[in-house]
Motif scaffolding. Structure first.
Motif, mmCIF file in Angstrom:
data_model
loop_
_atom_site.group_PDB
_atom_site.id
_atom_site.type_symbol
_atom_site.label_atom_id
_atom_site.label_comp_id
_atom_site.label_asym_id
_atom_site.label_seq_id
_atom_site.Cartn_x
_atom_site.Cartn_y
_atom_site.Cartn_z
ATOM 1 N N ASP A 251 0.716 -1.141 0.006
ATOM 2 C CA ASP A 251 0.107 -0.016 -0.007
ATOM 3 C C ASP A 251 0.998 1.106 -0.016
ATOM 4 O O ASP A 251 1.877 1.183 0.713
ATOM 5 N N GLY A 252 0.508 2.126 -0.809
ATOM 6 C CA GLY A 252 1.223 3.623 -0.756
ATOM 7 C C GLY A 252 0.518 4.688 -0.047
ATOM 8 O O GLY A 252 -0.739 4.471 0.092
ATOM 9 N N PHE A 253 1.088 5.459 0.635
ATOM 10 C CA PHE A 253 0.464 6.691 1.464
ATOM 11 C C PHE A 253 0.739 7.805 1.107
ATOM 12 O O PHE A 253 1.997 8.004 1.188
ATOM 13 N N VAL A 254 -0.219 8.810 0.704
ATOM 14 C CA VAL A 254 0.165 10.207 0.211
ATOM 15 C C VAL A 254 -0.569 11.291 1.106
ATOM 16 O O VAL A 254 -0.938 12.419 0.437
ATOM 17 N N VAL A 255 -1.169 10.629 2.367
ATOM 18 C CA VAL A 255 -2.003 11.722 2.959
ATOM 19 C C VAL A 255 -1.622 12.966 3.224
ATOM 20 O O VAL A 255 -0.165 13.207 3.330
ATOM 21 N N LEU B 146 -0.580 5.259 9.484
ATOM 22 C CA LEU B 146 -1.535 4.953 8.589
ATOM 23 C C LEU B 146 -0.820 3.963 7.856
ATOM 24 O O LEU B 146 -1.664 2.758 7.414
ATOM 25 N N ALA B 147 0.556 4.039 7.823
ATOM 26 C CA ALA B 147 1.075 3.035 6.674
ATOM 27 C C ALA B 147 1.323 1.654 7.363
ATOM 28 O O ALA B 147 1.079 0.616 6.776
ATOM 29 N N VAL B 148 1.593 1.817 8.515
ATOM 30 C CA VAL B 148 1.646 0.227 9.243
ATOM 31 C C VAL B 148 0.291 -0.360 9.497
ATOM 32 O O VAL B 148 0.136 -1.365 9.030
ATOM 33 N N CYS B 149 -0.622 0.474 9.786
ATOM 34 C CA CYS B 149 -2.008 -0.237 9.893
ATOM 35 C C CYS B 149 -2.561 -0.763 8.517
ATOM 36 O O CYS B 149 -3.200 -1.670 8.433
ATOM 37 N N GLY B 150 -2.533 0.138 7.315
ATOM 38 C CA GLY B 150 -3.005 -0.238 6.290
ATOM 39 C C GLY B 150 -2.425 -1.537 5.731
ATOM 40 O O GLY B 150 -3.267 -2.376 5.430
ATOM 41 N N GLY C 161 9.404 2.001 2.363
ATOM 42 C CA GLY C 161 9.893 2.711 1.305
ATOM 43 C C GLY C 161 9.520 4.121 1.455
ATOM 44 O O GLY C 161 8.145 4.354 1.492
ATOM 45 N N LEU C 162 10.613 5.068 1.654
ATOM 46 C CA LEU C 162 10.187 6.332 1.786
ATOM 47 C C LEU C 162 10.377 7.289 0.548
ATOM 48 O O LEU C 162 11.640 6.963 0.207
ATOM 49 N N ILE C 163 9.787 7.972 0.086
ATOM 50 C CA ILE C 163 10.138 9.084 -1.022
ATOM 51 C C ILE C 163 9.877 10.474 -0.141
ATOM 52 O O ILE C 163 9.053 10.842 0.059
ATOM 53 N N GLY D 86 9.743 20.715 -4.230
ATOM 54 C CA GLY D 86 8.620 21.029 -5.199
ATOM 55 C C GLY D 86 8.293 19.695 -6.220
ATOM 56 O O GLY D 86 7.695 19.660 -7.056
ATOM 57 N N LYS D 87 9.161 18.605 -5.964
ATOM 58 C CA LYS D 87 9.020 17.587 -6.681
ATOM 59 C C LYS D 87 8.047 16.264 -6.175
ATOM 60 O O LYS D 87 8.022 15.134 -6.611
ATOM 61 N N ALA D 88 7.889 16.572 -4.899
ATOM 62 C CA ALA D 88 7.214 15.503 -4.133
ATOM 63 C C ALA D 88 6.299 16.459 -2.860
ATOM 64 O O ALA D 88 6.126 17.813 -3.256
ATOM 65 N N ASP D 89 5.542 15.954 -1.958
ATOM 66 C CA ASP D 89 4.853 16.812 -1.099
ATOM 67 C C ASP D 89 5.130 16.153 0.322
ATOM 68 O O ASP D 89 4.550 15.558 0.961
ATOM 69 N N GLY D 90 6.221 16.888 0.802
ATOM 70 C CA GLY D 90 6.726 16.232 2.117
ATOM 71 C C GLY D 90 7.205 14.641 2.347
ATOM 72 O O GLY D 90 8.587 14.653 2.118
ATOM 73 N N LEU D 91 6.483 13.807 2.289
ATOM 74 C CA LEU D 91 6.718 12.428 2.538
ATOM 75 C C LEU D 91 5.585 11.619 1.841
ATOM 76 O O LEU D 91 4.636 11.675 1.900
ATOM 77 N N PHE D 92 6.068 10.634 0.860
ATOM 78 C CA PHE D 92 5.299 9.551 0.585
ATOM 79 C C PHE D 92 5.864 8.331 1.082
ATOM 80 O O PHE D 92 7.038 7.994 1.405
ATOM 81 N N VAL D 93 4.812 7.522 1.808
ATOM 82 C CA VAL D 93 5.245 6.053 2.280
ATOM 83 C C VAL D 93 4.908 4.907 1.362
ATOM 84 O O VAL D 93 3.600 4.949 1.351
ATOM 85 N N THR D 94 5.519 3.924 1.293
ATOM 86 C CA THR D 94 4.870 2.652 0.638
ATOM 87 C C THR D 94 5.438 1.637 1.607
ATOM 88 O O THR D 94 6.533 1.276 1.741
ATOM 89 N N THR D 95 4.587 0.824 2.127
ATOM 90 C CA THR D 95 4.887 -0.287 3.128
ATOM 91 C C THR D 95 4.412 -1.604 2.157
ATOM 92 O O THR D 95 3.526 -1.455 1.574
ATOM 93 N N ALA D 96 5.255 -2.526 2.457
ATOM 94 C CA ALA D 96 4.574 -3.986 1.877
ATOM 95 C C ALA D 96 4.805 -4.862 3.160
ATOM 96 O O ALA D 96 5.657 -4.529 4.170
#
Lengths: 334, 334
Positions: A53-57, A70-74, A92-94, A133-143
């Protein structure tokens, strides 16, 4: 450590190693991660469950939670919904250049705390940094990887006429909590995310009734979309009772103000269970004895009529069709 | 389908379902994914390997590859470096609103083709869409699961004095290919990424010598950083021979022009192997008979002197220290 994340934190070189050691290894202390090999390894035997799951909240922090929790629970919940015991998570952190390191630390601490509660280990990870400016703070992808319990066979294609539909508590809390934080709205009441790891609750439910047919977490698209998926895959009808749907007054009020139907608003700590009628009471009792199921309710039943269709019996005594979500009600709430 | 990705493609509702069915399920046709449950499941027995990687390369397409091929190879190779047979991949997409659907399809087709070559299945996935300007086209995070071969024990802490260091071909191709595409530079020669799934090559190497000590793919930070990690964890010295390092003239020229040391430039289809001296010839022969190892070479050896230090014997006959990467040579090349 600098005050803000720099591009070099994603370089794979010395600065990145320092971030890994000082922030990640310190928080996620476990031998599989500490080996720092290209893959984490462990002995495994049985039926493997694997999900992502990816998280962009937006925003990253909101009442009752943050992107890390959210990323862990999802991912833990997606494993639990397959009847699996959640075991290992990847992270995975971006990161957008300039993210305050204090924010990252707070999120990593939240991930570690949630993982401890859910009894899973963060065993492997990756960090990339992109220019400002090429992302928005932090995106998280957990598997996540888990082990499906022996003798359990959960599938969204297994619902049968006569089954009861159970839900572990109030709907719409997560979506309303995030949108209220984002838009600076208050709704005459403190609405917090319901975000929670449901592995323990699901374990108690399966102990009460190993023959539970379907388990699904109604996240994006809400309870309405989840039930449409079950109705479609099982080729059954589903009849909901509006009066039986648990909903907080503040959430109902917010939805009315914003023009949302709470049946479509995302939840992050809810499970929809389809249970044979003769086990419904036992499962309901198991849910209500668990901290994440105190407000559990039977919200409807499965029928043989109208395969693929979900209907709602309203408080006025009329019946209306509940479609799958069209459009996007609330972007970036998870 | 619209021409460009909309926010609703990440909503979990009808538009998202259509994207999943028409684009993802069509390309990644396999029963584990087609079940469309919250987790993919399969029987598994043995030593599990689990890894993840995020990809933010810019531009999305470059000579010889694209972000999709890169994402599959990166995760497959991390599994292979642990001595595992790669089996299952997850695919997490974070898409910027407005990405041309044709670009997405091209990348998904590339992922499917690379997965076929690598003999792995894309079994689970997730798609999020963020507003225009809040990401940069497409970010991809893959995680992977594999089975470690019986009797194999690969670790970056296992290098021992006397071991030989082998490399399967030329260094720096990937970084130079991406930067040349990004900056519109040409270097008197067509430089293409070396991006390749190395599961087959590693299988051949392990067949020739199950006692291989370390395997690492020298991606971010290049061969220099990878060897520093091995020297550090194994508490050994590593001596490289400059003349033995395979490098294309166009890459050497590009690095000279740009002021890069090719030892620090990322590779995406390379493996560094530490092999007991008496098996080095057998492993080298196995590498050279494989399409991804034709230019394999012994590039140095492990010593008992100077634990943790990597040195290079230059063409001039002098010796210099090769440090781990500091700073960030080339952001967003993977």
């Amino acid at each position: 450590m600098t005050e803000r994340i720099l591009l070099t934190h994603g370089s794979g070189g010395k600065t990145a190693h320092r971030l890994i050691e000082e922030v990640f290894l310190a928080a996620f202390d476990n031998p599989m991660l500490a080996a720092m090999e290209d893959s984490a390894t462990a002995e495994f035997s049985g039926r493997l469950a694997f999900t992502t799951d990816g998280f962009v909240v937006h925003p990253l922090f909101f009442p009752g939670g943050d992107i890390g929790k959210l990323a862990v629970c999802g991912t833990v919940n997606d494993l639990a919904m397959s009847g699996a015991v959640p075991l290992y998570l990847s992270l995975g952190l971006i990161i957008e250049e300039g993210l305050p390191v204090a924010d990252l630390r707070r999120i990593i601490d939240s991930i570690a705390a949630t993982a401890r509660e859910a009894e899973v280990s963060i065993v492997t990870g990756d960090t990339k940094v992109v220019h400002r400016g090429k992302a928005d703070g932090l995106f998280v992808t957990t598997a996540g990887v888990g082990r499906v319990r022996d003798g359990v066979s959960i599938s969204s294609a297994s619902a049968a006429p006569g089954d009861k539909i159970l839900l572990n508590g109030t709907i719409g809390d997560h979506g309303v909590a995030v949108v209220s934080q984002r838009e600076g709205l208050t709704f005459g009441g403190d609405v917090r995310t319901d975000c929670a790891p449901l592995g323990g609750l699901v374990a108690a439910m399966l102990e009460a009734a190993p023959g539970i047919r379907c388990l699904r977490d109604p996240t994006r698209g809400g309870v309405a979309t989840t039930l449409n998926e079950i109705a479609d895959r099982s080729a059954v009808g589903i009849r909901l009772v509006e009066d039986a749907l648990p909903i907080r007054p503040a959430v109902a009020g917010a939805c009315e103000m914003l023009g949302f139907d709470p049946l479509y608003v995302a939840n992050e700590g809810k499970v929809v269970a389809v249970v044979p009628a003769d086990r419904a009471d036992a499962v309901l009792a198991a849910m209500r004895s668990h901290p994440y199921g105190r407000e559990a309710a039977v919200i409807g039943e499965v029928t043989g009529d109208d395969p693929g269709r979900v209907t709602l019996r309203t408080r006025l005594g009329t019946t209306r069709i509940v479609e799958m979500l069209t459009g996007d009600l609330l972007p970036r709430i998870c």
